[in-house]
Design a protein around this motif. Structure first.
Motif, PDB file in Angstrom:
ATOM      1  N   GLN A  44      26.432  85.941 -40.066  1.00 13.16           N
ATOM      2  CA  GLN A  44      27.094  86.749 -39.042  1.00 13.16           C
ATOM      3  C   GLN A  44      26.073  87.307 -38.050  1.00 13.16           C
ATOM      4  N   ALA A  45      24.914  87.722 -38.565  1.00  8.25           N
ATOM      5  CA  ALA A  45      23.862  88.236 -37.682  1.00  8.25           C
ATOM      6  C   ALA A  45      23.380  87.143 -36.730  1.00  8.25           C
ATOM      7  N   ILE A  46      23.256  85.917 -37.230  1.00  8.31           N
ATOM      8  CA  ILE A  46      22.867  84.790 -36.361  1.00  8.31           C
ATOM      9  C   ILE A  46      23.944  84.556 -35.309  1.00  8.31           C
ATOM     10  N   LYS A  47      25.190  84.543 -35.750  1.00 11.20           N
ATOM     11  CA  LYS A  47      26.314  84.296 -34.851  1.00 11.20           C
ATOM     12  C   LYS A  47      26.342  85.314 -33.704  1.00 11.20           C
ATOM     13  N   GLU A  48      26.023  86.568 -34.010  1.00 12.15           N
ATOM     14  CA  GLU A  48      26.048  87.630 -33.009  1.00 12.15           C
ATOM     15  C   GLU A  48      24.755  87.723 -32.205  1.00 12.15           C
ATOM     16  N   GLY A  49      23.732  86.945 -32.598  1.00 13.83           N
ATOM     17  CA  GLY A  49      22.442  87.061 -31.930  1.00 13.83           C
ATOM     18  C   GLY A  49      21.713  88.329 -32.282  1.00 13.83           C
ATOM     19  N   ARG A  50      21.971  88.859 -33.483  1.00 18.54           N
ATOM     20  CA  ARG A  50      21.378  90.138 -33.895  1.00 18.54           C
ATOM     21  C   ARG A  50      20.559  90.000 -35.174  1.00 18.54           C
ATOM     22  N   LEU A  51      19.988  88.833 -35.402  1.00 23.08           N
ATOM     23  CA  LEU A  51      19.227  88.637 -36.637  1.00 23.08           C
ATOM     24  C   LEU A  51      17.991  89.530 -36.677  1.00 23.08           C
ATOM     25  N   PHE A  52      17.318  89.707 -35.542  1.00 25.76           N
ATOM     26  CA  PHE A  52      16.132  90.570 -35.533  1.00 25.76           C
ATOM     27  C   PHE A  52      16.504  91.992 -35.929  1.00 25.76           C
ATOM     28  N   GLU A  53      17.581  92.489 -35.358  1.00 28.64           N
ATOM     29  CA  GLU A  53      18.021  93.847 -35.689  1.00 28.64           C
ATOM     30  C   GLU A  53      18.412  93.960 -37.158  1.00 28.64           C
ATOM     31  N   TYR A  54      19.014  92.905 -37.690  1.00 26.42           N
ATOM     32  CA  TYR A  54      19.384  92.902 -39.102  1.00 26.42           C
ATOM     33  C   TYR A  54      18.137  92.966 -39.987  1.00 26.42           C
ATOM     34  N   LEU A  55      17.090  92.263 -39.595  1.00 23.52           N
ATOM     35  CA  LEU A  55      15.837  92.306 -40.357  1.00 23.52           C
ATOM     36  C   LEU A  55      15.208  93.690 -40.289  1.00 23.52           C
ATOM     37  N   GLN A  56      15.319  94.335 -39.143  1.00 17.28           N
ATOM     38  CA  GLN A  56      14.803  95.703 -39.037  1.00 17.28           C
ATOM     39  C   GLN A  56      15.502  96.623 -40.032  1.00 17.28           C
ATOM     40  N   GLN A  57      16.810  96.485 -40.144  1.00 15.44           N
ATOM     41  CA  GLN A  57      17.552  97.306 -41.102  1.00 15.44           C
ATOM     42  C   GLN A  57      17.118  97.001 -42.531  1.00 15.44           C
ATOM     43  N   LYS A  58      16.974  95.714 -42.850  1.00 20.94           N
ATOM     44  CA  LYS A  58      16.609  95.306 -44.207  1.00 20.94           C
ATOM     45  C   LYS A  58      15.197  95.762 -44.581  1.00 20.94           C
ATOM     46  N   ALA A  59      14.335  95.875 -43.582  1.00 20.15           N
ATOM     47  CA  ALA A  59      12.911  96.125 -43.832  1.00 20.15           C
ATOM     48  C   ALA A  59      12.664  97.371 -44.664  1.00 20.15           C
ATOM     49  N   PHE A  60      13.543  98.368 -44.526  1.00 19.37           N
ATOM     50  CA  PHE A  60      13.285  99.640 -45.197  1.00 19.37           C
ATOM     51  C   PHE A  60      13.959  99.733 -46.565  1.00 19.37           C
ATOM     52  N   SER A  61      14.384  98.602 -47.093  1.00 19.79           N
ATOM     53  CA  SER A  61      15.008  98.611 -48.417  1.00 19.79           C
ATOM     54  C   SER A  61      13.980  98.678 -49.544  1.00 19.79           C
ATOM     55  N   HIS A  62      12.745  98.235 -49.274  1.00 24.46           N
ATOM     56  CA  HIS A  62      11.700  98.231 -50.302  1.00 24.46           C
ATOM     57  C   HIS A  62      10.360  98.039 -49.599  1.00 24.46           C
ATOM     58  N   PRO A  63       9.281  98.673 -50.092  1.00 23.06           N
ATOM     59  CA  PRO A  63       7.978  98.497 -49.446  1.00 23.06           C
ATOM     60  C   PRO A  63       7.542  97.035 -49.324  1.00 23.06           C
ATOM     61  N   SER A  64       7.883  96.206 -50.312  1.00 23.57           N
ATOM     62  CA  SER A  64       7.502  94.792 -50.238  1.00 23.57           C
ATOM     63  C   SER A  64       8.297  94.062 -49.173  1.00 23.57           C
ATOM     64  N   VAL A  65       9.537  94.460 -48.995  1.00 23.39           N
ATOM     65  CA  VAL A  65      10.343  93.868 -47.925  1.00 23.39           C
ATOM     66  C   VAL A  65       9.800  94.315 -46.577  1.00 23.39           C
ATOM     67  N   TYR A  66       9.381  95.563 -46.498  1.00 21.96           N
ATOM     68  CA  TYR A  66       8.772  96.062 -45.262  1.00 21.96           C
ATOM     69  C   TYR A  66       7.501  95.275 -44.939  1.00 21.96           C
ATOM     70  N   SER A  67       6.719  94.968 -45.962  1.00 23.81           N
ATOM     71  CA  SER A  67       5.504  94.164 -45.746  1.00 23.81           C
ATOM     72  C   SER A  67       5.864  92.779 -45.219  1.00 23.81           C
ATOM     73  N   ALA A  68       6.943  92.207 -45.746  1.00 21.83           N
ATOM     74  CA  ALA A  68       7.407  90.906 -45.257  1.00 21.83           C
ATOM     75  C   ALA A  68       7.786  91.002 -43.783  1.00 21.83           C
ATOM     76  N   PHE A  69       8.456  92.091 -43.423  1.00 24.13           N
ATOM     77  CA  PHE A  69       8.850  92.293 -42.029  1.00 24.13           C
ATOM     78  C   PHE A  69       7.627  92.425 -41.130  1.00 24.13           C
ATOM     79  N   ARG A  70       6.636  93.186 -41.583  1.00 27.40           N
ATOM     80  CA  ARG A  70       5.421  93.335 -40.779  1.00 27.40           C
ATOM     81  C   ARG A  70       4.720  91.989 -40.605  1.00 27.40           C
ATOM     82  N   SER A  71       4.746  91.148 -41.645  1.00 27.68           N
ATOM     83  CA  SER A  71       4.161  89.807 -41.520  1.00 27.68           C
ATOM     84  C   SER A  71       4.937  88.983 -40.504  1.00 27.68           C
ATOM     85  N   LEU A  72       6.245  89.162 -40.505  1.00 27.35           N
ATOM     86  CA  LEU A  72       7.083  88.434 -39.561  1.00 27.35           C
ATOM     87  C   LEU A  72       6.762  88.840 -38.124  1.00 27.35           C
ATOM     88  N   LEU A  73       6.448  90.112 -37.925  1.00 27.58           N
ATOM     89  CA  LEU A  73       6.142  90.590 -36.572  1.00 27.58           C
ATOM     90  C   LEU A  73       4.902  89.913 -35.993  1.00 27.58           C
TER      91      LEU A  73
END
Length: 499
Positions: free
Chosen positions: A316-345
């Protein structure tokens, strides 16, 4: 045609696609639950009732136990899309399986799954580069040695694994050589399980990026062992199209309860943060009081539900063109997920390269903090303005964080433009974007965004750096600043000493 891969939607480097198989079409991103034919906790009928029309099972176990002799669909169902693994996981766990690559591949050709994998050698968590290289070389050789079977059975989509583990140079080598094997219809990254078990998501992001950067985007890409909802959308954002895992049942046996944000132990829960059929019927206490067998099965049902939910949310996030924003929301679910997000940046150029310039219905950007600067639309904007040739010797910069967009319709901007445009290039300066040429300010994405009312210092400093980058090549003899004294960008005058 079998093996065709049609892309329907794209966002970042992720996509929604359709894979054509012998038993129908399957939409990606997709999760293949692992079914162990020797275990009975979760069966194929259970998967179908949960909404899955596809699964993966182990051809080595089927062969060793004589569980399938003819077409595997006769055993499990003609309306299912079935993928078979080769026994590589058993090699990873136990060392050797006393079975040859050719024998396993011949057996898969006999039982005719829709998608099949040859017997690769997983790198796993080897810490020796030389040992890891051997797994790459053997896997590549095994892919070559059964090419005749692959070519003679093109109604099966054959998967070529990529190995190398955390040695990124070996992943690159493996991917480049794999890309030359044109008869294979699908690529896959092997050996992520150890990283996922230890929450080393940042390293996983790097592995996926290197592998995907060295193979064609025209073929689907699979991630073996990718059964953790928290990190799935990050893998999708890099171009992963399918996953498989037994995590749902392994976690259930250990009384672990998956959510899309984290993993709980059943004993920790007083309330279920979910409304799936299991969680709607039972409380944590009631589930703990059931027999071990029933408890495991219900937990497995719930875990599968959350994985499927995560896949759908990502689509759904892809369909709406909001995948980046969805990843931003997910990033704060766990420090390791946040690290993954920072690597993605750090891979913003890669994401910008594959992110489509034109997407269906134009939606405004939601901008949050300095991480938003890595989203493709802003990377593209900064590059565009930085390369834009100056038309005048003078520039006038209006600090616009107190103005309404689109800026060219603002009466104050209109007045300044009418007075000075013959002699100066005129820009509006705002957080996130840096400089916006006034005449382009109604174009996407410069007038279509929502930003916080309060801008933090880090973002201000990064915006000023962007503005300097945008101005550096333009060689203006004079730069004037208007309405900047009370702006959050009030220090803008310090970045251009010649003004």
């Amino acid at each position: 045609m079998i093996g065709d891969f049609e892309i329907k939607e794209e966002d970042l480097a992720g996509r929604i696609g359709i894979i054509e198989t012998r038993h129908g079409k399957i939409e990606t991103p997709v999760f293949f639950p692992v079914i162990n034919p020797l275990k009975t906790e979760i069966g194929v009928n259970d998967l179908v009732n949960l909404g899955f029309k596809n699964f993966i099972t182990n051809s080595f176990i089927l062969k060793k136990n004589s569980l399938a002799d003819g077409d595997i669909h006769q055993k499990f169902g003609d309306d299912l899309i079935i993928m078979t693994d080769s026994g590589a996981y058993q090699i990873l766990e136990y060392g050797d399986i006393n079975e040859t690559n050719r024998a396993i591949v011949e057996y898969q050709a006999k039982i005719r799954p829709d998608i099949a994998v040859f017997l690769d050698v997983p790198t796993g968590n080897k810490d020796s580069w030389d040992e890891a290289k051997k797994t790459v070389e053997i896997t590549l050789e095994r892919g070559r040695e059964i090419i005749d079977i692959v070519r003679n059975n093109q109604d099966i989509i054959w998967v070529h694994p990529i190995q190398g583990g955390t040695f990124l140079d070996l992943v690159e080598l493996s991917a480049k050589e794999t890309a030359k094997a044109n008869d294979y219809g699908m690529y896959a990254l092997g050996s992520p399980t150890v990283l996922m078990e230890k929450y080393r998501y940042s390293e996983l992001i790097e592995m996926i990026h290197v592998a995907k950067s060295n193979v064609s985007r025209g073929k689907p890409f699979h991630l073996f062992g990718g059964g953790t909802p928290q990190v799935m959308p990050f893998a999708v954002a890099l171009g992963v199209d399918s996953f498989d895992s037994a995590s749902y049942i392994i976690f259930a046996r250990d009384e672990r309860y998956l959510t899309r944000e984290r993993t709980y132990r059943l004993e920790e829960l007083d309330y279920f943060p979910c409304s799936c059929p299991v969680c709607s019927k039972y409380s944590p206490q009631e589930l703990r009081e059931l027999s071990k067998e029933d408890r495991e099965k219900l937990l497995a049902f719930h875990n599968l539900w959350k994985i499927r939910e995560e896949i759908n949310a990502t689509k759904q996030a892809i369909k709406e063109g909001r995948l980046f924003e969805y990843l931003q929301q997910k990033a704060f679910s766990h420090p390791s997920v946040y690290s993954a997000f920072r690597s993605l940046l750090t891979l913003s150029d890669y994401l910008e390269k594959y992110d489509p310039r034109v997407k269906g219905e134009v939606k405004g950007l939601f901008l949050f903090d300095s991480s938003s600067l890595a989203r493709p639309e802003l990377v593209r904007h900064v590059n565009y303005v930085s390369k834009l040739s100056s038309r005048r010797n003078e520039a006038i910069i209006i600090c616009g964080d107190r103005l309404k967009s689109p800026f060219f319709t603002d009466s104050k901007v209109k007045s300044i433009y009418s007075k000075y445009s013959k002699n100066a290039d005129i820009y509006v300066a705002i957080p996130f974007y840096g400089l916006i040429p006034v005449l382009s300010s109604e174009s996407f994405p410069m007038a279509q965004f929502e930003a916080p009312a309060h801008i933090h210092g880090e973002l201000i400093e990064e915006t000023l750096t962007l503005i300097k980058k945008m101005l550096d090549n333009k060689k203006y003899s004079k730069v004037s600043f208007i309405e900047c004294e009370s702006s959050v960008l009030s220090h803008i005058v310090s970045i251009y000493p010649s003004s």
